[in-house]
Design an enzyme around this catalytic site. Structure first.
Site, PDB file in Angstrom:
ATOM      1  N   HIS A   1       0.828  -1.210   0.000  1.00 25.07           N
ATOM      2  CA  HIS A   1       0.000   0.000   0.000  1.00 25.07           C
ATOM      3  C   HIS A   1       0.865   1.263   0.000  1.00 25.07           C
ATOM      4  O   HIS A   1       0.508   2.259   0.635  1.00 25.07           O
ATOM      5  CB  HIS A   1      -0.943   0.021   1.217  1.00 25.07           C
ATOM      6  CG  HIS A   1      -2.234  -0.701   0.956  1.00 25.07           C
ATOM      7  ND1 HIS A   1      -3.231  -0.154   0.193  1.00 25.07           N
ATOM      8  CD2 HIS A   1      -2.682  -1.900   1.363  1.00 25.07           C
ATOM      9  CE1 HIS A   1      -4.256  -1.003   0.140  1.00 25.07           C
ATOM     10  NE2 HIS A   1      -3.940  -2.076   0.839  1.00 25.07           N
TER      11      HIS A   1
ATOM     12  N   SER B   1      -2.147 -11.125  -8.142  1.00 25.42           N
ATOM     13  CA  SER B   1      -2.218 -10.263  -9.315  1.00 25.42           C
ATOM     14  C   SER B   1      -2.395 -11.000 -10.636  1.00 25.42           C
ATOM     15  O   SER B   1      -1.627 -10.817 -11.583  1.00 25.42           O
ATOM     16  CB  SER B   1      -1.016  -9.328  -9.390  1.00 25.42           C
ATOM     17  OG  SER B   1      -1.443  -8.134 -10.008  1.00 25.42           O
TER      18      SER B   1
ATOM     19  N   ASP C   1       2.207  -3.921  -9.649  1.00 27.39           N
ATOM     20  CA  ASP C   1       1.918  -5.258 -10.170  1.00 27.39           C
ATOM     21  C   ASP C   1       2.358  -5.412 -11.618  1.00 27.39           C
ATOM     22  O   ASP C   1       2.993  -6.393 -12.000  1.00 27.39           O
ATOM     23  CB  ASP C   1       0.413  -5.554 -10.078  1.00 27.39           C
ATOM     24  CG  ASP C   1      -0.091  -5.509  -8.654  1.00 27.39           C
ATOM     25  OD1 ASP C   1       0.746  -5.407  -7.732  1.00 27.39           O
ATOM     26  OD2 ASP C   1      -1.314  -5.572  -8.462  1.00 27.39           O
TER      27      ASP C   1
ATOM     28  N   TYR D   1     -10.057   0.069  -0.644  1.00 27.39           N
ATOM     29  CA  TYR D   1      -8.791   0.485  -1.234  1.00 27.39           C
ATOM     30  C   TYR D   1      -8.836   1.977  -1.590  1.00 27.39           C
ATOM     31  O   TYR D   1      -7.925   2.739  -1.269  1.00 27.39           O
ATOM     32  CB  TYR D   1      -8.550  -0.377  -2.477  1.00 27.39           C
ATOM     33  CG  TYR D   1      -7.278  -0.110  -3.246  1.00 27.39           C
ATOM     34  CD1 TYR D   1      -6.121  -0.814  -2.954  1.00 27.39           C
ATOM     35  CD2 TYR D   1      -7.247   0.815  -4.281  1.00 27.39           C
ATOM     36  CE1 TYR D   1      -4.963  -0.594  -3.674  1.00 27.39           C
ATOM     37  CE2 TYR D   1      -6.107   1.042  -5.011  1.00 27.39           C
ATOM     38  CZ  TYR D   1      -4.958   0.335  -4.709  1.00 27.39           C
ATOM     39  OH  TYR D   1      -3.825   0.557  -5.435  1.00 27.39           O
TER      40      TYR D   1
HETATM   41  P1  ADP Z   1      -5.920 -10.483  -8.516  1.00 27.07           P
HETATM   42  O1  ADP Z   1      -5.290  -9.552  -9.500  1.00 27.07           O
HETATM   43  O2  ADP Z   1      -5.355 -10.346  -7.156  1.00 27.07           O
HETATM   44  O3  ADP Z   1      -5.914 -11.904  -8.970  1.00 27.07           O
HETATM   45  P2  ADP Z   1      -8.223  -8.958  -9.245  1.00 27.07           P
HETATM   46  O4  ADP Z   1      -9.618  -8.863  -8.701  1.00 27.07           O
HETATM   47  O5  ADP Z   1      -7.429  -7.712  -9.375  1.00 27.07           O
HETATM   48  O6  ADP Z   1      -7.446 -10.046  -8.386  1.00 27.07           O
HETATM   49  O7  ADP Z   1      -8.273  -9.604 -10.696  1.00 27.07           O
HETATM   50  C1  ADP Z   1      -8.975 -10.805 -10.932  1.00 27.07           C
HETATM   51  C2  ADP Z   1      -9.849 -10.615 -12.162  1.00 27.07           C
HETATM   52  O8  ADP Z   1      -9.011 -10.562 -13.336  1.00 27.07           O
HETATM   53  C3  ADP Z   1     -10.773 -11.794 -12.405  1.00 27.07           C
HETATM   54  O9  ADP Z   1     -11.990 -11.644 -11.681  1.00 27.07           O
HETATM   55  C4  ADP Z   1     -11.002 -11.707 -13.913  1.00 27.07           C
HETATM   56  O10 ADP Z   1     -11.950 -10.716 -14.220  1.00 27.07           O
HETATM   57  C5  ADP Z   1      -9.658 -11.224 -14.418  1.00 27.07           C
HETATM   58  N1  ADP Z   1      -8.788 -12.346 -14.835  1.00 27.07           N
HETATM   59  C6  ADP Z   1      -7.536 -12.610 -14.393  1.00 27.07           C
HETATM   60  N2  ADP Z   1      -7.019 -13.701 -15.027  1.00 27.07           N
HETATM   61  C7  ADP Z   1      -7.964 -14.123 -15.882  1.00 27.07           C
HETATM   62  C8  ADP Z   1      -8.056 -15.211 -16.826  1.00 27.07           C
HETATM   63  N3  ADP Z   1      -7.056 -16.083 -16.990  1.00 27.07           N
HETATM   64  N4  ADP Z   1      -9.192 -15.324 -17.523  1.00 27.07           N
HETATM   65  C9  ADP Z   1     -10.203 -14.464 -17.372  1.00 27.07           C
HETATM   66  N5  ADP Z   1     -10.185 -13.444 -16.502  1.00 27.07           N
HETATM   67  C10 ADP Z   1      -9.097 -13.252 -15.769  1.00 27.07           C
HETATM   68 MG    MG Z   2      -5.383  -7.419  -9.432  1.00 22.11          MG
END
Ligand code: ADP
Ligand code: MG
Length: 378
Positions: free
Chosen positions: A32, A120, A166, A218
């Protein structure tokens, strides 16, 4: 034929022009503070997201993801504008928009970074697409520009106010190293992070607790920082010393003060962590992780019972240090442990979660890995 090739052919009937991959990340310390012009110390994990892309002769964009049952989403290039409703496809569409692509595309995504676990997956997705497009259209963007563009995609197109960390680490990471990143100008240097040869392991504990950065928590934290720096007359938390913060306490609300205290102390901890890594002093690194967690839990107030449990249980199982990682309110924690204690630590965390009736956590270990790469052309 690679797996992603086959998925691409199944969906679109032809082979891709290019395949790129980009990893998820863990931030060792510096949480953060990317949006406060701070320093962060992330590394890339081995799990990555693949993007296979083929140019089309028209202006149609078709996108599918293996994690979304390969369902094809179609849109005309001219309709790709911020504010458009949609689901996951907004991440790659945001990148296409931010990079100014002028030709239709078929895009297949296959991600191996756990979604929404604080590792991420969103940056891995954006950076795999950006890396592929940069090569496919010979845009010539350097890694810093790609980091800014993918952040713009997530901020302005998807509407998530994420910082720059990220995407930067997903693009720039080197295996065997953590990346000391200055979030003000994106200059960076690699800091050797050789846990394995010291008999250590970095355990990632996905609490499986709810994790969504769009929830408002956030944004509220960022607002507290913004209002504090305005009142203190500084450009960012980066320019704030402990001394100035303490002598100006009366200018701030109690909340602004403790949020600022997190930012200032966390930036100092990142520098101490670099010194600890350079001295291979992992005991010191462990206590810095613990202090970071305490600050995120008490001053920044972004932890949650599951994250605190993962941290406390790891430490009672003998970890050198542990802390929550990522935005908070769920997601993952990391624990620096002896490699020989991995199984015992996992069992202890699992049992403690069970006793508290929390959802069963998932565990990963990962050595610092390589950033985004082109996997195949033609
Ligand atoms: P984090 O980045 O910590 O994993 P986030 O909420 O920022 O969590 O991002 C997750 C989102 O990114 C998922 O809900 C989806 O919308 C998208 N996403 C990430 N990877 C994929 C993938 N391989 N296929 C489809 N959507 C994805
Ligand atoms: Mg994310």
């Amino acid at each position: 034929m690679s797996k992603i090739d086959r998925k691409f052919v199944d969906a679109f009937g032809q082979s891709p022009d290019i395949v790129a991959a980009a990893p998820g990340r863990v931030n060792l310390i510096g949480e953060h503070i990317d949006y406060s012009d701070g320093f962060v110390l992330p590394f890339a994990i081995a799990d990555r997201t693949y993007a296979a892309i083929r140019k089309r002769p028209d202006r149609l964009v078709r996108i599918a993801s293996a994690q979304r049952r390969n369902k094809i989403v179609s849109i005309q290039l001219d309709d790709i504008k911020p504010g458009l409703k949609g689901e996951w496809e907004r991440y790659p569409l945001g990148v296409i928009w931010a990079m100014g692509v002028k030709q239709g595309l078929d895009v297949m995504i296959d991600g191996h970074v756990p979604l929404g676990a604080g590792l991420s997956s969103s940056a891995a997705l954006e950076c795999s697409v950006a890396t592929a497009l940069n090569d496919l259209f010979s845009f010539g963007y350097d890694l810093q520009s790609l980091a800014r563009l993918t952040q713009k995609a997530e901020n302005d197109y998807v509407g998530v106010p994420c910082g720059i960390m990220d995407q930067s680490v997903s693009l720039m990471a080197h295996s065997g190293s953590a990346l000391l990143l200055d979030c003000r100008d994106l200059t960076s240097r690699y800091v050797s992070f050789d846990v394995a040869s010291s008999g250590l392991e970095l355990l990632i504990i996905d609490t499986q607790a709810h994790h969504s950065l769009t929830d408002g928590g956030y944004a509220q934290r960022r607002q507290s920082c913004e209002s504090a720096i305005k009142k203190l007359g500084v450009q960012s938390m980066r320019e704030l010393s402990f001394e100035k913060l303490n002598t100006s306490k009366d200018l701030l609300t109690d909340i602004e003060f403790i949020r600022a205290r997190h930012a200032v102390s966390e930036i100092a901890r990142v520098h101490s962590a670099v010194s600890a890594l350079e001295a291979k002093n992992f005991v010191e690194l462990g206590s810095l992780l613990n202090a970071s967690h305490g600050s995120l839990r008490d001053d920044y107030d972004v932890s949650c019972p599951e994250l605190n449990c993962a941290v406390d249980a790891s430490i009672s199982a003998g970890a050198l240090g542990a802390r929550m990682v990522g935005g908070g309110f769920g997601g993952s924690a990391i624990a620096l442990i002896k490699a020989s204690a991995t199984i015992d630590t996992i069992h202890h965390v699992e049992n403690t979660f069970k006793k508290l009736s929390f959802k069963a956590p998932r565990f990963f270990t990962s050595l610092p890995s390589q950033g985004a790469e082109i996997m195949q052309r033609g």
